[in-house]
Design a protein around this motif. Structure first.
Motif, short mmCIF file in Angstrom:
data_model
loop_
_atom_site.label_atom_id
_atom_site.label_comp_id
_atom_site.label_asym_id
_atom_site.label_seq_id
_atom_site.Cartn_x
_atom_site.Cartn_y
_atom_site.Cartn_z
N ALA A 105 0.92 -1.18 0.08
CA ALA A 105 -0.04 0.05 0.03
C ALA A 105 0.97 0.99 0.06
O ALA A 105 0.64 2.27 -0.68
N PHE A 106 1.81 1.14 0.80
CA PHE A 106 2.79 2.34 0.70
C PHE A 106 3.45 2.62 -0.57
O PHE A 106 3.50 3.66 -1.05
N LEU A 107 4.01 1.38 -1.23
CA LEU A 107 4.57 1.65 -2.58
C LEU A 107 3.43 2.00 -3.59
O LEU A 107 3.72 2.95 -4.57
N ALA A 108 2.07 1.46 -3.29
CA ALA A 108 1.04 1.93 -4.59
C ALA A 108 0.81 3.62 -4.28
O ALA A 108 0.76 4.35 -5.24
N VAL A 109 0.74 4.11 -3.03
CA VAL A 109 0.67 5.57 -2.79
C VAL A 109 1.87 6.20 -3.49
O VAL A 109 1.46 7.30 -4.11
N GLY A 110 2.93 6.01 -3.18
CA GLY A 110 4.26 6.55 -3.58
C GLY A 110 4.16 6.55 -5.55
O GLY A 110 4.38 7.58 -6.01
N LEU A 111 3.69 5.25 -5.71
CA LEU A 111 3.44 5.37 -7.32
C LEU A 111 2.39 6.30 -7.74
O LEU A 111 2.68 7.02 -8.95
N ALA A 112 1.40 6.10 -7.35
CA ALA A 112 0.17 7.08 -7.62
C ALA A 112 0.67 8.81 -7.63
O ALA A 112 0.36 9.30 -8.29
N TYR A 113 1.39 8.94 -6.51
CA TYR A 113 1.73 10.21 -6.21
C TYR A 113 2.65 10.63 -7.51
O TYR A 113 2.45 11.76 -7.87
N ALA A 114 3.65 9.83 -7.63
CA ALA A 114 4.40 9.79 -8.79
C ALA A 114 3.81 10.07 -10.27
O ALA A 114 4.06 10.97 -11.16
N GLY A 115 2.78 9.34 -10.34
CA GLY A 115 2.03 9.52 -11.72
C GLY A 115 1.29 10.72 -11.69
O GLY A 115 0.79 11.38 -12.70
N LYS A 116 0.69 11.15 -10.55
CA LYS A 116 -0.21 12.42 -10.61
C LYS A 116 0.68 13.58 -10.91
O LYS A 116 0.27 14.53 -11.28
#
Length: 123
Positions: A105-116
Motif C-alpha cells: 500500500a505504501f508503494l502504491a501510494v508512492g507510485l500514484a503520487y509519482a503518476g499524479k
C-alpha cells in the motif's frame, strides 16, 4: 598487558604487508607499462564520437527520478522474495500477509503520487 598490545602488532604487520603488496603492484605497473601519450589518446572519449563543444552538458533531473524509482522497486523485490518464503511457514501466514499488504500500500501510494505529478511520463 604485553599480550594485549602484541595482538595490535600483528594487525599493524598485516596492514603493512597488504599495503606493500598493493604499492608493489602499482609500482610494477608503472615500470612495466608503455607510456606513449598522443594528442588523440588525451581526448575525451564520448562513445566513439569526436567530442564537440565544451565540457559542460545539460542533463535533465527527470532521468535521476527514473533511476530513483527503479531503485525503489528493486528494493521492493528484495523484500518480496523473503516474504514469499516466510509466508508458507506455519503460524506466520496471516501476519506476514497483513504486513506485506501494508508495505505494498505504501508503494502504491508512492507510485500514484509519482503518476499524479507527471514523473512517469517520458515526454
Amino acid at each position: 598487558m604485553r599480550d594485549y598490545f602484541d595482538s595490535y602488532g600483528v594487525l599493524v604487520a598485516l596492514i603493512a604487508v597488504g599495503g606493500g603488496i598493493v604499492g608493489g603492484g602499482l609500482a610494477a605497473n608503472r615500470l612495466l607499462r608503455p607510456n606513449r601519450p598522443t594528442a588523440e589518446k588525451l581526448l575525451t572519449y564520448e562513445c566513439g564520437v569526436d567530442p564537440v563543444g565544451g565540457g559542460w552538458a545539460h542533463s535533465y533531473v527527470r532521468y535521476y527520478v527514473f533511476a530513483y524509482l527503479y531503485v525503489v522497486f528493486a528494493v521492493d523485490a528484495v523484500f518480496l522474495f523473503p516474504w514469499a518464503t516466510v509466508f508458507s511457514a506455519p503460524g506466520y501466514g496471516a501476519t506476514t500477509l497483513g504486513e506485506m499488504f501494508v508495505f505494498l500500500a505504501f508503494l502504491a501510494v508512492g507510485l500514484a503520487y509519482a503518476g499524479k505529478k507527471g514523473v512517469l511520463s517520458w515526454v
